[in-house]
Write a protein that holds these residues in place. Structure first.
Motif, PDB file in Angstrom:
ATOM      1  N   ASP A 145      41.225 -26.209  15.558  1.00 16.21           N
ATOM      2  CA  ASP A 145      41.528 -25.088  14.234  1.00 16.21           C
ATOM      3  C   ASP A 145      40.677 -25.309  13.047  1.00 16.21           C
ATOM      4  O   ASP A 145      40.419 -24.496  12.270  1.00 16.21           O
ATOM      5  CB  ASP A 145      42.912 -25.198  14.051  1.00 16.21           C
ATOM      6  CG  ASP A 145      43.341 -26.733  13.902  1.00 16.21           C
ATOM      7  OD1 ASP A 145      43.269 -27.555  14.813  1.00 16.21           O
ATOM      8  OD2 ASP A 145      43.985 -26.953  12.800  1.00 16.21           O
ATOM      9  N   GLY A 146      40.227 -26.628  12.787  1.00 13.20           N
ATOM     10  CA  GLY A 146      39.812 -26.947  11.592  1.00 13.20           C
ATOM     11  C   GLY A 146      38.161 -26.296  11.787  1.00 13.20           C
ATOM     12  O   GLY A 146      37.706 -25.707  10.882  1.00 13.20           O
ATOM     13  N   GLU A 172      41.126 -24.968  20.340  1.00 14.90           N
ATOM     14  CA  GLU A 172      42.059 -26.016  20.488  1.00 14.90           C
ATOM     15  C   GLU A 172      42.959 -26.122  19.284  1.00 14.90           C
ATOM     16  O   GLU A 172      42.379 -26.937  18.591  1.00 14.90           O
ATOM     17  CB  GLU A 172      41.418 -27.376  20.935  1.00 14.90           C
ATOM     18  CG  GLU A 172      40.371 -27.184  22.153  1.00 14.90           C
ATOM     19  CD  GLU A 172      39.912 -28.525  22.642  1.00 14.90           C
ATOM     20  OE1 GLU A 172      40.094 -28.656  23.997  1.00 14.90           O
ATOM     21  OE2 GLU A 172      39.456 -29.281  22.140  1.00 14.90           O
ATOM     22  N   ASN A 174      45.576 -27.620  17.653  1.00 12.34           N
ATOM     23  CA  ASN A 174      46.489 -28.627  17.540  1.00 12.34           C
ATOM     24  C   ASN A 174      47.046 -28.633  16.133  1.00 12.34           C
ATOM     25  O   ASN A 174      47.884 -29.708  15.825  1.00 12.34           O
ATOM     26  CB  ASN A 174      45.939 -30.183  18.037  1.00 12.34           C
ATOM     27  CG  ASN A 174      44.826 -30.257  16.822  1.00 12.34           C
ATOM     28  OD1 ASN A 174      44.626 -29.897  16.037  1.00 12.34           O
ATOM     29  ND2 ASN A 174      43.875 -31.360  17.403  1.00 12.34           N
ATOM     30  N   TYR A 176      46.222 -29.318  13.027  1.00 12.30           N
ATOM     31  CA  TYR A 176      45.693 -30.155  12.099  1.00 12.30           C
ATOM     32  C   TYR A 176      44.221 -30.421  11.983  1.00 12.30           C
ATOM     33  O   TYR A 176      43.665 -30.224  13.069  1.00 12.30           O
ATOM     34  CB  TYR A 176      46.404 -31.411  12.074  1.00 12.30           C
ATOM     35  CG  TYR A 176      47.808 -31.620  11.615  1.00 12.30           C
ATOM     36  CD1 TYR A 176      48.366 -31.754  10.716  1.00 12.30           C
ATOM     37  CD2 TYR A 176      48.837 -31.347  12.588  1.00 12.30           C
ATOM     38  CE1 TYR A 176      49.528 -31.956  10.176  1.00 12.30           C
ATOM     39  CE2 TYR A 176      50.368 -31.540  12.443  1.00 12.30           C
ATOM     40  CZ  TYR A 176      50.526 -31.577  11.108  1.00 12.30           C
ATOM     41  OH  TYR A 176      51.824 -31.753  10.915  1.00 12.30           O
ATOM     42  N   GLY A 177      43.623 -30.307  10.696  1.00 14.03           N
ATOM     43  CA  GLY A 177      42.271 -30.735  10.582  1.00 14.03           C
ATOM     44  C   GLY A 177      42.638 -31.956   9.866  1.00 14.03           C
ATOM     45  O   GLY A 177      42.925 -31.852   8.778  1.00 14.03           O
TER      46      GLY A 177
HETATM   47 MG   LIG Z   1      42.809 -29.473  14.802  1.00 14.67          MG
END
Ligand SMILES: [Mg+2]
Ligand SMILES: Cc1ncc(C[n+]2csc(CCOP(=O)(O)OP(=O)(O)O)c2C)c(N)n1
Length: 319
Positions: A145-146, A172, A174, A176-177
């Motif tokens: 996502d980051g 993917e 998840n 969080y970055g």
């Molecule tokens: Mg992430």
């Protein structure tokens, strides 16, 4: 969707193998046997598994800094990966690359990547090469996502769309970055919405459900192979461990982790396969034991291998 038994068992085995590999890496890292830095894939196994289940040996993947699961799902050798993590000469990069630079070009694994967003341009390039060579190979591009905020993703998505390149972009997500929650680094809730900007299909799926990933990836791979262009699949997932081993994880609550762990992709798939009578309790144990034996062998291979010699320091070093 009807999926044959062997395929289902194969996907289950891959997920268990990834989990065991990563669990062992966590232990070995904690005891100081593995140097450097590792980012584990525990919790996200359904994503690599559901996508790579559609890929042929001659298809390509691009990976990330969290890449061990991608390599196993694409058929890479856990022994050579473990040796690389130990910094041994028998490893994938002769012990000089470590976790974030593992590649196996023979298997179309174009490399883990320490550069967030480094994969998408490579994926577009590999897809362009397949087009030039007149093959029907496809490229699955895994990114976080980051990474979905990096210019490299947007540039690659734009080129892949305009040239109808055979890329499956697999985000993917998840959430969080590193320590930054998605809500603080991205204005949209669904990365899949970004597909519209490039006139490609975009779907968000439950990344904890390997069958949901498998189904979405099937459509996207078919489309890419037929020459109809790229797609974006966003898999909503979660990493059960810290961003890296040693992360104090002060940015999220234990309750949040526990909530996601209730949806463990391996436990839920196992329950489903038991219910479908594709798995039995005996078979579950046998798959666990076989995966453990495979990882034991990888560790013995790594431990028993030599370190590179001092004289080899500058060999295979290009920059
Ligand atoms: Mg992430
Ligand atoms: C170009 C670049 N910027 C920053 C970093 C530092 N960094 C390493 S991992 C990471 C976060 C990546 O987040 P995401 O893409 O969501 O992947 P995840 O770790 O969640 O799998 C960052 C910012 C980097 N490695 N490369």
């Amino acid at each position: 969707m009807a999926v044959d038994r062997e395929k289902l068992l194969g996907m289950y085995t891959t997920m268990v193998t990834i989990r065991q590999f990563e669990g062992r890496v966590a232990e070995l890292f904690a005891t100081g046997k593995i140097p450097g830095f590792v980012h584990l894939y525990i919790g996200e196994e359904a994503v690599a598994t559901g996508v790579c289940a559609h890929l042929r040996r001659d298809d390509f993947i691009t990976s990330t800094h969290r890449g061990h699961g991608h390599l196993i799902a694409k058929g890479g050798d856990p022994r050579l990966m473990m040796a690389e993590l130990f910094g041994k000469r028998t490893g994938y990069c002769k012990g000089k690359g470590g976790s974030m630079h593992i590649a196996d070009v023979e298997l179309g694994i174009l490399g883990a990547n320490g550069i967030v967003g480094g994969g998408p341009p490579i994926a577009a390039g590999a897809a362009l090469s397949a087009r030039y060579r007149g093959t029907d190979q496809v490229v699955a591009c895994f990114f976080g996502d980051g990474a979905a905020n990096q210019g490299t993703f947007h540039e690659a998505a734009n080129l892949a769309a305009i040239w109808k390149l055979p890329v499956v972009f697999v985000c993917e997500n998840n959430h969080y970055g590193i320590s930054l929650h998605q809500g603080k680094h991205m204005a949209v809730a669904d990365v899949a919405d970004r597909a519209r900007a490039y006139d490609m299909p975009g779907v968000a799926v439950d990344g904890m459900d390997v069958m949901a990933v498998y189904e979405a990836a099937g459509e996207a791979v078919k489309r890419a192979r037929a020459g109809d262009g790229p797609s974006l699949i966003e898999c909503k997932t979660y990493r059960f461990r810290g961003h890296f081993e040693g992360d104090p994880e002060v940015y999220r609550s234990r309750d949040e982790v526990a909530e996601w762990q209730k949806r463990d992709p391996i436990a839920t798939f196992r329950a489903r396969l038991l219910e479908m009578q594709v798995l039995t309790e005996d078979k579950v144990r046998a798959i666990d034991e076989a995966a453990r034996a495979r990882i034991d062998e990888a560790v013995s291979f790594a431990e028993g291998s030599p370190l590179p010699e001092f004289e080899e320091l500058f060999e295979d070093v290009y920059a």
